[in-house]
Write an enzyme that holds these catalytic residues in place. Structure first.
Site, short mmCIF file in Angstrom:
data_model
loop_
_atom_site.label_atom_id
_atom_site.label_comp_id
_atom_site.label_asym_id
_atom_site.label_seq_id
_atom_site.Cartn_x
_atom_site.Cartn_y
_atom_site.Cartn_z
N LYS A 1 0.42 3.85 -2.76
CA LYS A 1 -0.50 5.00 -2.75
C LYS A 1 0.23 6.34 -2.65
O LYS A 1 -0.30 7.37 -3.06
CB LYS A 1 -1.50 4.84 -1.61
CG LYS A 1 -2.47 3.68 -1.77
CD LYS A 1 -3.42 3.57 -0.59
CE LYS A 1 -4.47 2.49 -0.78
NZ LYS A 1 -3.92 1.13 -0.77
N SER B 1 0.80 -1.23 0.00
CA SER B 1 0.00 0.00 0.00
C SER B 1 0.83 1.28 0.00
O SER B 1 0.27 2.37 -0.18
CB SER B 1 -0.96 0.01 1.20
OG SER B 1 -2.09 -0.77 0.93
N SER C 1 -6.16 3.83 4.05
CA SER C 1 -5.59 2.96 3.03
C SER C 1 -6.72 2.38 2.19
O SER C 1 -6.79 1.17 1.93
CB SER C 1 -4.76 1.83 3.65
OG SER C 1 -3.81 1.33 2.71
#
Length: 469
Positions: free
Chosen positions: A121, A118, A300
């Site tokens: 991102k 993640s 997230s």
């Protein structure tokens, strides 16, 4: 059933696994004074999202533009034991940069591509926020078609409130109830009290689910449907999957709210582009894009991240498919002067397998914000989760060797099976702002998710406690 349950726990980082959500590991933790929080409209504490103020008081008082820069040799010596922690395995990429000048202070295999999970991102935010504009707001509108139909037009807001707008919040900043009240007033002025209802989702249209995502991710609340219109209480949370039709759900709420406002809505919902000659009725706007992205990073949230990236890509003239949007993010990073050598993006959220990024690039985009070179990225960095206080770091840095980083580390997390990553900033013991990125994608199974996180947090906390001169 057991496999599905394990998948949900994995996605929310409760057990090791292939999925990643990186939600707040301590949703009941209270935010620090001056750090506002928002909750889902059903009051669920499990979906709390804390969005930090631009700089928490502890970090503001600690950072100093006149603080000395750490020495590279001393920094390497101080971090060597933490880098050798067996819980991180043998595949670790690290970059430590001066937050003001961007100078490379320590690089360990920083050019080798690794799976960031993640933390992907951060790259997406670095492309999307400056491209759309940090202060840009996403408008949800209604228009009156020549045939008397009221058409609800999507404009990118996936965080609408069901009722009135909540201008002091990001989630629910714009409300369907407010849009309905304004629409009803405009209709009455035009002498109309009975209408049909349409839905136009042609803005930045695309698939609602990536072909590289397991179909089980949706019912397990790992990812919601990617849309350009949705409700804040429809964002996924542990044990709460998102709606199957986010835009259609908004349309049904609008129907109900129009009825409350004295406008009768008859017939079935018509899904089609608003015809030429339609007249504007009403509009509500989201919080600024930078704040929306802050919530996506704090949660997230895969779907919101993908939606924002799609909107930016489509506005730039690229396609709206998942692969096309990922290619646009990579191209946009290159256009903004970042070296994308070794980068492979499969999607823009980090949920798909196959994404590879060098730690160097994560450090590059963070420095673009801390150095002031990119004002849009500066907003992203300011709003990252804060250690021990907010978002996915609320329950980390609260005890043990990592506790010295509480309030001083802000970062985006990433977790997959055998992978743990962090990218963000830290204020060191001398008050110098440092940017860092660390990607460990060879975590031994014996470490487990919690062991890897503890080792990673201890490493970054060492930066906070070290003047290293």
């Amino acid at each position: 059933m057991a496999v599905a349950t394990y998948g949900v726990l994995d996605a929310h980082d409760k057990v090791p696994g292939i999925l990643t959500i990186d939600r707040d590991p301590s949703p009941l933790a209270s935010p620090a004074p001056g750090v506002p929080s928002t909750t889902a409209t059903d009051g669920s504490q499990a979906s709390r999202v804390v969005v930090p103020t631009p700089i928490p008081p502890v970090a503001r008082s600690a950072a100093s533009s006149g603080a000395p820069q750490p020495a590279a040799a001393a920094l390497r010596s101080a971090l060597a034991p933490a880098l050798a922690d067996p819980r991180l395995g043998r595949s670790v990429g690290l970059t430590v940069r001066d937050g003001m000048t961007g100078a490379h202070l320590l690089d360990v295999a920083a050019d080798q591509p690794r799976t960031p999970a993640s933390t992907t991102k951060l790259l997406t935010a670095a492309a999307v926020v400056p491209s759309l504009g940090p202060e840009t707001r996403l408008r949800t509108t209604t228009v009156l078609a020549p045939d008397g139909r009221v058409v609800l037009r999507a404009g990118g807001d996936m965080m609408l409130a069901r009722g009135p707008s909540r201008p002091g919040e990001v989630e629910g900043h714009a409300g369907v109830g407010t849009l309905a009240a304004q629409t009803a007033a405009a209709l009455r002025s035009a002498g109309r009290t009975t209408v049909t209802l349409g839905l136009d989702t042609t803005y930045a249209d695309g698939e609602d689910y990536a072909p590289t995502w397991d179909r089980a991710y949706y019912p397990e609340a790992i990812v919601g449907k990617v849309a350009t219109l949705g409700l804040a209480d429809g964002l996924v949370a542990p044990g709460r999957p998102g709606p199957a039709d986010p835009a259609g759900e908004v349309a049904e709420v609008l129907r109900s709210e129009l009825g409350r406002a004295g406008i009768s809505v008859r017939g079935d919902l018509v899904r089609a582009a608003a015809p030429g000659g339609s007249r504007p009725l009403a509009a509500v706007s989201s919080a600024p894009v930078a704040d929306v992205m802050a919530v996506a990073l704090a949660r997230s949230d895969n779907a919101v991240t993908e939606s924002l990236a799609r909107q930016a890509a489509v506005r730039a003239g690229a396609g709206g498919g998942f692969a096309e949007v990922a290619r646009w993010v990579q191209a946009e990073l290159a256009r903004r002067g970042h070296d994308v050598t070794g980068v492979r993006l499969v999607d823009t959220s980090g949920l798909s397998k196959g994404t590879e990024v060098p730690a160097r690039l994560v450090g590059d985009v963070i420095v673009a914000g801390t150095s002031g070179r990119d004002p849009g990225m500066a907003r992203v960095v300011e709003d990252l989760p804060v250690a021990g206080l907010s978002g996915t770091l609320a329950g980390r840095y609260v005890s043990g060797p990592a506790a010295s980083g509480a309030g001083l580390v802000r970062a985006k997390t990433g977790t997959l099976t055998g992978i743990s990553s962090l990218g963000g900033t830290v204020v060191d013991a001398d008050g110098r702002l440092l940017a860092f990125a660390v990607l460990a994608d060879g975590i031994p199974s014996s470490s487990g998710t919690e062991g890897a996180r503890a080792a990673l947090d201890a490493l970054v906390a060492r930066l906070a406690s070290c003047g290293c001169r």
